[in-house]
Design a protein around this motif. Sequence first.
Motif, PDB file in Angstrom:
ATOM      1  N   SER A 223       5.199  -0.915  -3.551  1.00 44.79           N
ATOM      2  CA  SER A 223       5.309  -2.136  -4.362  1.00 44.79           C
ATOM      3  C   SER A 223       4.616  -2.006  -5.713  1.00 44.79           C
ATOM      4  CB  SER A 223       4.742  -3.333  -3.593  1.00 44.79           C
ATOM      5  OG  SER A 223       3.351  -3.209  -3.455  1.00 44.79           O
ATOM      6  N   ARG A 224       3.553  -1.221  -5.768  1.00 42.32           N
ATOM      7  CA  ARG A 224       2.771  -1.175  -7.018  1.00 42.32           C
ATOM      8  C   ARG A 224       2.207   0.236  -7.230  1.00 42.32           C
ATOM      9  NH1 ARG A 224      -2.577  -4.323  -4.605  1.00 42.32           N
ATOM     10  NH2 ARG A 224      -3.644  -2.415  -3.937  1.00 42.32           N
TER      11      ARG A 224
ATOM     12  N   ILE B  31       1.164   3.929  -8.001  1.00 42.25           N
ATOM     13  CA  ILE B  31       1.858   5.223  -7.988  1.00 42.25           C
ATOM     14  C   ILE B  31       3.179   5.117  -7.225  1.00 42.25           C
ATOM     15  CG2 ILE B  31       1.683   7.603  -7.128  1.00 42.25           C
ATOM     16  CD1 ILE B  31      -1.381   7.434  -7.713  1.00 42.25           C
TER      17      ILE B  31
ATOM     18  N   ASP C 280       6.240  -1.651   2.236  1.00 43.98           N
ATOM     19  CA  ASP C 280       4.845  -2.041   1.978  1.00 43.98           C
ATOM     20  C   ASP C 280       4.430  -3.032   3.056  1.00 43.98           C
ATOM     21  OD1 ASP C 280       2.252  -2.502   0.612  1.00 43.98           O
ATOM     22  OD2 ASP C 280       3.250  -1.612  -1.109  1.00 43.98           O
TER      23      ASP C 280
ATOM     24  N   ASP D 140       3.752  -1.562   8.281  1.00 44.12           N
ATOM     25  CA  ASP D 140       2.389  -1.033   8.182  1.00 44.12           C
ATOM     26  C   ASP D 140       2.400   0.397   8.718  1.00 44.12           C
ATOM     27  OD1 ASP D 140      -0.271  -0.402   8.514  1.00 44.12           O
ATOM     28  OD2 ASP D 140      -0.823  -2.358   9.344  1.00 44.12           O
ATOM     29  N   VAL D 141       2.079   1.368   7.856  1.00 41.54           N
ATOM     30  CA  VAL D 141       2.130   2.776   8.310  1.00 41.54           C
ATOM     31  C   VAL D 141       1.103   3.070   9.404  1.00 41.54           C
ATOM     32  CG1 VAL D 141       3.061   3.681   6.132  1.00 41.54           C
ATOM     33  CG2 VAL D 141       0.565   3.658   6.495  1.00 41.54           C
TER      34      VAL D 141
ATOM     35  N   ASN E   5       3.257   7.759   0.526  1.00 45.54           N
ATOM     36  CA  ASN E   5       2.380   7.355  -0.579  1.00 45.54           C
ATOM     37  C   ASN E   5       1.337   6.319  -0.176  1.00 45.54           C
ATOM     38  OD1 ASN E   5       1.767   6.659  -3.587  1.00 45.54           O
ATOM     39  ND2 ASN E   5       2.482   4.714  -2.706  1.00 45.54           N
TER      40      ASN E   5
ATOM     41  N   TYR F 287     -12.669   8.698   2.710  1.00 46.38           N
ATOM     42  CA  TYR F 287     -11.405   8.866   1.965  1.00 46.38           C
ATOM     43  C   TYR F 287     -11.122  10.363   1.769  1.00 46.38           C
ATOM     44  CZ  TYR F 287      -8.065   8.323  -1.917  1.00 46.38           C
ATOM     45  OH  TYR F 287      -6.956   8.385  -2.742  1.00 46.38           O
TER      46      TYR F 287
ATOM     47  N   LYS G  87      -7.895  12.471   3.134  1.00 45.84           N
ATOM     48  CA  LYS G  87      -6.971  13.180   2.247  1.00 45.84           C
ATOM     49  C   LYS G  87      -6.996  14.692   2.523  1.00 45.84           C
ATOM     50  CE  LYS G  87      -5.228   9.650   0.065  1.00 45.84           C
ATOM     51  NZ  LYS G  87      -3.792   9.330   0.160  1.00 45.84           N
TER      52      LYS G  87
ATOM     53  N   GLY H 183      -5.373  13.087  -9.685  1.00 45.02           N
ATOM     54  CA  GLY H 183      -6.761  12.900 -10.118  1.00 45.02           C
ATOM     55  C   GLY H 183      -7.042  11.418 -10.305  1.00 45.02           C
TER      56      GLY H 183
ATOM     57  N   ILE I 284      -6.183   8.096 -11.570  1.00 50.79           N
ATOM     58  CA  ILE I 284      -4.964   7.428 -12.042  1.00 50.79           C
ATOM     59  C   ILE I 284      -5.256   5.932 -12.172  1.00 50.79           C
ATOM     60  CG2 ILE I 284      -2.510   7.068 -11.626  1.00 50.79           C
ATOM     61  CD1 ILE I 284      -3.182  10.048 -11.758  1.00 50.79           C
TER      62      ILE I 284
ATOM     63  N   THR J  83      -4.673   2.611 -11.549  1.00 45.13           N
ATOM     64  CA  THR J  83      -3.972   1.674 -10.668  1.00 45.13           C
ATOM     65  C   THR J  83      -5.040   0.743 -10.096  1.00 45.13           C
ATOM     66  OG1 THR J  83      -4.345   2.961  -8.661  1.00 45.13           O
ATOM     67  CG2 THR J  83      -2.355   3.497  -9.932  1.00 45.13           C
TER      68      THR J  83
HETATM   69  N1  NAD Z   1      -5.186   5.831  -8.161  1.00 40.79           N
HETATM   70  C1  NAD Z   1      -5.776   6.990  -8.001  1.00 40.79           C
HETATM   71  O1  NAD Z   1      -6.682   7.351  -8.773  1.00 40.79           O
HETATM   72  C2  NAD Z   1      -5.347   7.908  -6.879  1.00 40.79           C
HETATM   73  C3  NAD Z   1      -5.838   9.217  -6.913  1.00 40.79           C
HETATM   74  C4  NAD Z   1      -5.474  10.095  -5.919  1.00 40.79           C
HETATM   75  C5  NAD Z   1      -4.633   9.678  -4.898  1.00 40.79           C
HETATM   76  N2  NAD Z   1      -4.171   8.397  -4.860  1.00 40.79           N
HETATM   77  C6  NAD Z   1      -3.278   8.048  -3.751  1.00 40.79           C
HETATM   78  O2  NAD Z   1      -2.043   7.588  -4.263  1.00 40.79           O
HETATM   79  C7  NAD Z   1      -1.461   6.659  -3.334  1.00 40.79           C
HETATM   80  C8  NAD Z   1      -1.104   5.385  -4.089  1.00 40.79           C
HETATM   81  O3  NAD Z   1      -2.308   4.822  -4.590  1.00 40.79           O
HETATM   82  P1  NAD Z   1      -2.384   3.786  -5.814  1.00 40.79           P
HETATM   83  O4  NAD Z   1      -3.426   4.284  -6.722  1.00 40.79           O
HETATM   84  O5  NAD Z   1      -1.033   3.498  -6.324  1.00 40.79           O
HETATM   85  O6  NAD Z   1      -3.028   2.544  -5.044  1.00 40.79           O
HETATM   86  P2  NAD Z   1      -2.585   1.024  -4.893  1.00 40.79           P
HETATM   87  O7  NAD Z   1      -3.661   0.381  -4.109  1.00 40.79           O
HETATM   88  O8  NAD Z   1      -2.208   0.451  -6.208  1.00 40.79           O
HETATM   89  O9  NAD Z   1      -1.240   1.142  -4.025  1.00 40.79           O
HETATM   90  C9  NAD Z   1      -1.281   1.497  -2.659  1.00 40.79           C
HETATM   91  C10 NAD Z   1      -0.097   0.841  -1.983  1.00 40.79           C
HETATM   92  O10 NAD Z   1      -0.140   1.174  -0.583  1.00 40.79           O
HETATM   93  C11 NAD Z   1       0.069  -0.013   0.156  1.00 40.79           C
HETATM   94  N3  NAD Z   1      -0.528   0.087   1.486  1.00 40.79           N
HETATM   95  C12 NAD Z   1      -1.846   0.014   1.809  1.00 40.79           C
HETATM   96  N4  NAD Z   1      -2.001   0.086   3.136  1.00 40.79           N
HETATM   97  C13 NAD Z   1      -0.756   0.203   3.668  1.00 40.79           C
HETATM   98  C14 NAD Z   1      -0.264   0.307   4.989  1.00 40.79           C
HETATM   99  N5  NAD Z   1      -1.096   0.283   6.048  1.00 40.79           N
HETATM  100  N6  NAD Z   1       1.075   0.409   5.181  1.00 40.79           N
HETATM  101  C15 NAD Z   1       1.929   0.401   4.126  1.00 40.79           C
HETATM  102  N7  NAD Z   1       1.515   0.312   2.842  1.00 40.79           N
HETATM  103  C16 NAD Z   1       0.188   0.204   2.623  1.00 40.79           C
HETATM  104  C17 NAD Z   1      -0.599  -1.099  -0.677  1.00 40.79           C
HETATM  105  O11 NAD Z   1      -0.174  -2.389  -0.285  1.00 40.79           O
HETATM  106  C18 NAD Z   1      -0.192  -0.702  -2.074  1.00 40.79           C
HETATM  107  O12 NAD Z   1       1.067  -1.235  -2.428  1.00 40.79           O
HETATM  108  C19 NAD Z   1      -2.492   6.457  -2.228  1.00 40.79           C
HETATM  109  O13 NAD Z   1      -2.189   7.296  -1.127  1.00 40.79           O
HETATM  110  C20 NAD Z   1      -3.780   6.915  -2.887  1.00 40.79           C
HETATM  111  O14 NAD Z   1      -4.732   7.317  -1.942  1.00 40.79           O
HETATM  112  C21 NAD Z   1      -4.507   7.501  -5.836  1.00 40.79           C
END
Ligand code: NAD
Length: 248
Positions: free
Chosen positions: A11-12, A14, A33, A61-62, A88, A153, A157, A184, A186, A188
Motif C-alpha cells: 500500500s505504501r 517501497i 496489505d 497478514d503475512v 516486501n 530486525y 533480515k 539501505g 530509504i 518511508t
Molecule cells: N525504509 C527503509 O529504510 C528500509 C530499509 C531496508 C529494508 N526495508 C524493508 O523494505 C520493506 C518495505 O518497507 P517500507 O520502508 O516501505 O516500510 P513501510 O512501513 O512504509 O511499509 C511496510 C508495509 O508492510 C505492511 N505490513 C506490515 N506488516 C504486515 C503484515 N503482517 N502483513 C502484510 N503487510 C504488512 C505495512 O502495512 C506497510 O504497508 C520492509 O520489508 C522493510 O523491512 C526498508
Amino acid sequence: MTRHAIITGASRGIGRAIALGLAGRGYDLALTDIGPQEATLAQTAGEVRALGRRCITILADVAKPEDCRRTAAEALAGLGHVDVLVNNAGILKLASIEDLTPEVWDQTMTVNARGVFQMTQAVMPHMRERKYGRIVNIASLAARTGGPGQSHYAASKSAVVGFTRVSSMELGQYGITVNAVCPGIIVTEMGMNNLRDPERVAHFERVTDLHRLGQPEDVVGPVAFFASDDSAFVTGQALNVDGGIFYS
Ligand SMILES: NC(=O)c1ccc[n+]([C@@H]2O[C@H](COP(=O)([O-])OP(=O)(O)OC[C@H]3O[C@@H](n4cnc5c(N)ncnc54)[C@H](O)[C@@H]3O)[C@@H](O)[C@H]2O)c1
C-alpha cells in the motif's frame, strides 16, 4: 504473455513504488496489505489501474499461514497465473536489547522472516507446476550491518538472506529464481525510524558514497531486474541497494 506479480505490503513506501514500477513495465498485479491499510491499498491499486494494468487487492497478514494460502488462491483466481512474488511486507519496532521484549522479538521474526517463508510456500506449487517463477525478497542493509535498537530486525533480515540462499537451492530445479535486495536508508514511514534526528540524516548522507538518502523508487530497478528474464541465470543473491553506505 502478460507477466503477473504478487507484492506484499504494497500500500505504501517501497511496496507501493515496486507496484507502480512493475505496472509501468507491463505487469498485472495482486497487491496485499493488512486491514488497517485498506484505504491506502485501494489508492495504490487505483494508481496501478491508471497506468492501464489489471490490479486486484487482497487484505492479508503475512504472519498468518491461512492468509498466505488465501493470498495465493485469490491471486491465481483473479489473475490466472503468477510469475513473480515480491516479499516486501515488514515491520521495524526499535528497541535496545535491554528493553526488547520476547513479544516484539517474536512479532518481528514472524512478520519479517516467517512471512517470507509462508508466502513462498503458498505460491511455489503453482510456480513449480509452470516451471517458472521469480521470487524477490526485500531484506535490508540490517542483514549486513544493522544499527543500535535493531538487533531483532537485523536477525529477521539475516534470516531472509539465509532463506533466500536455500530457497534458490531447492527451487532452481523448477525454473524458479530466488533473490533478495538489501535496501539501505530509504525515506518511508519505516525509514523515518532512522531519520528523525537531523544529525543522523547528515551522518547517513556523509557516509553514503552517493551522499543522499534513498527514495522508494531507488529500490524498483533492482527488483524489476530480479523479477524479469534479464536475471534468468542469477539466483541465490542478495544485492545491496544502499547508495554505497555498506562499504563506506
Ligand atoms: N525504509 C527503509 O529504510 C528500509 C530499509 C531496508 C529494508 N526495508 C524493508 O523494505 C520493506 C518495505 O518497507 P517500507 O520502508 O516501505 O516500510 P513501510 O512501513 O512504509 O511499509 C511496510 C508495509 O508492510 C505492511 N505490513 C506490515 N506488516 C504486515 C503484515 N503482517 N502483513 C502484510 N503487510 C504488512 C505495512 O502495512 C506497510 O504497508 C520492509 O520489508 C522493510 O523491512 C526498508
